[in-house]
Write a protein that holds these residues in place. Structure first.
Motif, PDB file in Angstrom:
ATOM      1  N   THR A  18       0.809  -1.213   0.000  1.00 13.07           N
ATOM      2  CA  THR A  18       0.000   0.000   0.000  1.00 13.07           C
ATOM      3  C   THR A  18       0.849   1.273   0.000  1.00 13.07           C
ATOM      4  N   PRO A  19       1.849   1.411   0.876  1.00 10.85           N
ATOM      5  CA  PRO A  19       2.679   2.625   0.796  1.00 10.85           C
ATOM      6  C   PRO A  19       3.430   2.749  -0.529  1.00 10.85           C
ATOM      7  N   LEU A  20       3.880   1.636  -1.088  1.00 15.59           N
ATOM      8  CA  LEU A  20       4.557   1.695  -2.379  1.00 15.59           C
ATOM      9  C   LEU A  20       3.615   2.166  -3.480  1.00 15.59           C
ATOM     10  N   ALA A  21       2.398   1.668  -3.471  1.00 17.41           N
ATOM     11  CA  ALA A  21       1.430   2.074  -4.486  1.00 17.41           C
ATOM     12  C   ALA A  21       1.082   3.555  -4.349  1.00 17.41           C
ATOM     13  N   PHE A  22       0.883   4.036  -3.121  1.00 15.48           N
ATOM     14  CA  PHE A  22       0.598   5.457  -2.920  1.00 15.48           C
ATOM     15  C   PHE A  22       1.790   6.319  -3.308  1.00 15.48           C
ATOM     16  N   PHE A  23       3.007   5.849  -3.040  1.00 14.70           N
ATOM     17  CA  PHE A  23       4.203   6.599  -3.428  1.00 14.70           C
ATOM     18  C   PHE A  23       4.271   6.760  -4.938  1.00 14.70           C
ATOM     19  N   PHE A  24       4.100   5.660  -5.667  1.00 14.73           N
ATOM     20  CA  PHE A  24       4.188   5.749  -7.117  1.00 14.73           C
ATOM     21  C   PHE A  24       3.031   6.542  -7.708  1.00 14.73           C
ATOM     22  N   THR A  25       1.857   6.468  -7.096  1.00 15.23           N
ATOM     23  CA  THR A  25       0.735   7.284  -7.553  1.00 15.23           C
ATOM     24  C   THR A  25       1.056   8.760  -7.412  1.00 15.23           C
ATOM     25  N   SER A  26       1.556   9.152  -6.243  1.00 15.68           N
ATOM     26  CA  SER A  26       1.890  10.565  -6.044  1.00 15.68           C
ATOM     27  C   SER A  26       3.059  10.984  -6.923  1.00 15.68           C
ATOM     28  N   LEU A  27       4.011  10.091  -7.156  1.00 18.68           N
ATOM     29  CA  LEU A  27       5.141  10.403  -8.035  1.00 18.68           C
ATOM     30  C   LEU A  27       4.658  10.662  -9.454  1.00 18.68           C
ATOM     31  N   PHE A  28       3.814   9.779  -9.992  1.00 18.61           N
ATOM     32  CA  PHE A  28       3.327   9.962 -11.355  1.00 18.61           C
ATOM     33  C   PHE A  28       2.426  11.187 -11.469  1.00 18.61           C
ATOM     34  N   LEU A  29       1.619  11.467 -10.428  1.00 14.83           N
ATOM     35  CA  LEU A  29       0.802  12.677 -10.452  1.00 14.83           C
ATOM     36  C   LEU A  29       1.679  13.928 -10.441  1.00 14.83           C
ATOM     37  N   HIS A  30       2.748  13.903  -9.665  1.00 17.56           N
ATOM     38  CA  HIS A  30       3.678  15.036  -9.630  1.00 17.56           C
ATOM     39  C   HIS A  30       4.352  15.224 -10.991  1.00 17.56           C
ATOM     40  N   LEU A  45       0.430   5.029 -16.472  1.00 13.39           N
ATOM     41  CA  LEU A  45       1.160   4.668 -15.257  1.00 13.39           C
ATOM     42  C   LEU A  45       0.468   5.223 -14.021  1.00 13.39           C
ATOM     43  N   THR A  46      -0.044   6.438 -14.110  1.00 16.87           N
ATOM     44  CA  THR A  46      -0.765   7.026 -12.985  1.00 16.87           C
ATOM     45  C   THR A  46      -2.029   6.233 -12.684  1.00 16.87           C
ATOM     46  N   TRP A  47      -2.766   5.887 -13.718  1.00 19.62           N
ATOM     47  CA  TRP A  47      -3.999   5.121 -13.535  1.00 19.62           C
ATOM     48  C   TRP A  47      -3.699   3.748 -12.940  1.00 19.62           C
ATOM     49  N   LEU A  48      -2.660   3.069 -13.437  1.00 20.70           N
ATOM     50  CA  LEU A  48      -2.301   1.755 -12.906  1.00 20.70           C
ATOM     51  C   LEU A  48      -1.890   1.834 -11.441  1.00 20.70           C
ATOM     52  N   ALA A  49      -1.125   2.859 -11.079  1.00 28.69           N
ATOM     53  CA  ALA A  49      -0.706   3.006  -9.687  1.00 28.69           C
ATOM     54  C   ALA A  49      -1.914   3.286  -8.790  1.00 28.69           C
ATOM     55  N   LEU A  54      -5.739   0.974  -4.768  1.00 26.79           N
ATOM     56  CA  LEU A  54      -7.109   0.702  -4.331  1.00 26.79           C
ATOM     57  C   LEU A  54      -7.368  -0.779  -4.069  1.00 26.79           C
ATOM     58  N   TYR A  55      -6.744  -1.641  -4.828  1.00 23.66           N
ATOM     59  CA  TYR A  55      -7.058  -3.065  -4.774  1.00 23.66           C
ATOM     60  C   TYR A  55      -6.004  -3.911  -4.099  1.00 23.66           C
TER      61      TYR A  55
END
Length: 56
Positions: A18-30, A45-49, A54-55
């Motif tokens: 979960t923390p890894l997924a949130f990290f990559f989500t915020s990284l791709f959004l940035h 990549l943002t959508w996949l992260a 979520l899942y």
């Protein structure tokens, strides 16, 4: 998947993934916000992260 024949508990998976997924989500959004011309690859990549976070 087990390491050395032992099962990995679900709690460990949640704590690590979960923390890894949130990290990559915020990284791709940035990256999407900083890039002048956004690309389809970054949006995917943002959508996949986001879906992974979520899942997991």
């Amino acid at each position: 998947m087990g390491l050395g024949g032992q099962d990995i508990p679900a709690e460990y998976s949640v704590v690590v993934n979960t923390p890894l997924a949130f990290f990559f989500t915020s990284l791709f959004l940035h990256i999407n916000n900083e890039v002048e011309e956004t690309s389809l690859i970054l949006f995917i990549l943002t959508w996949l992260a986001l879906m992974l976070s979520l899942y997991v």
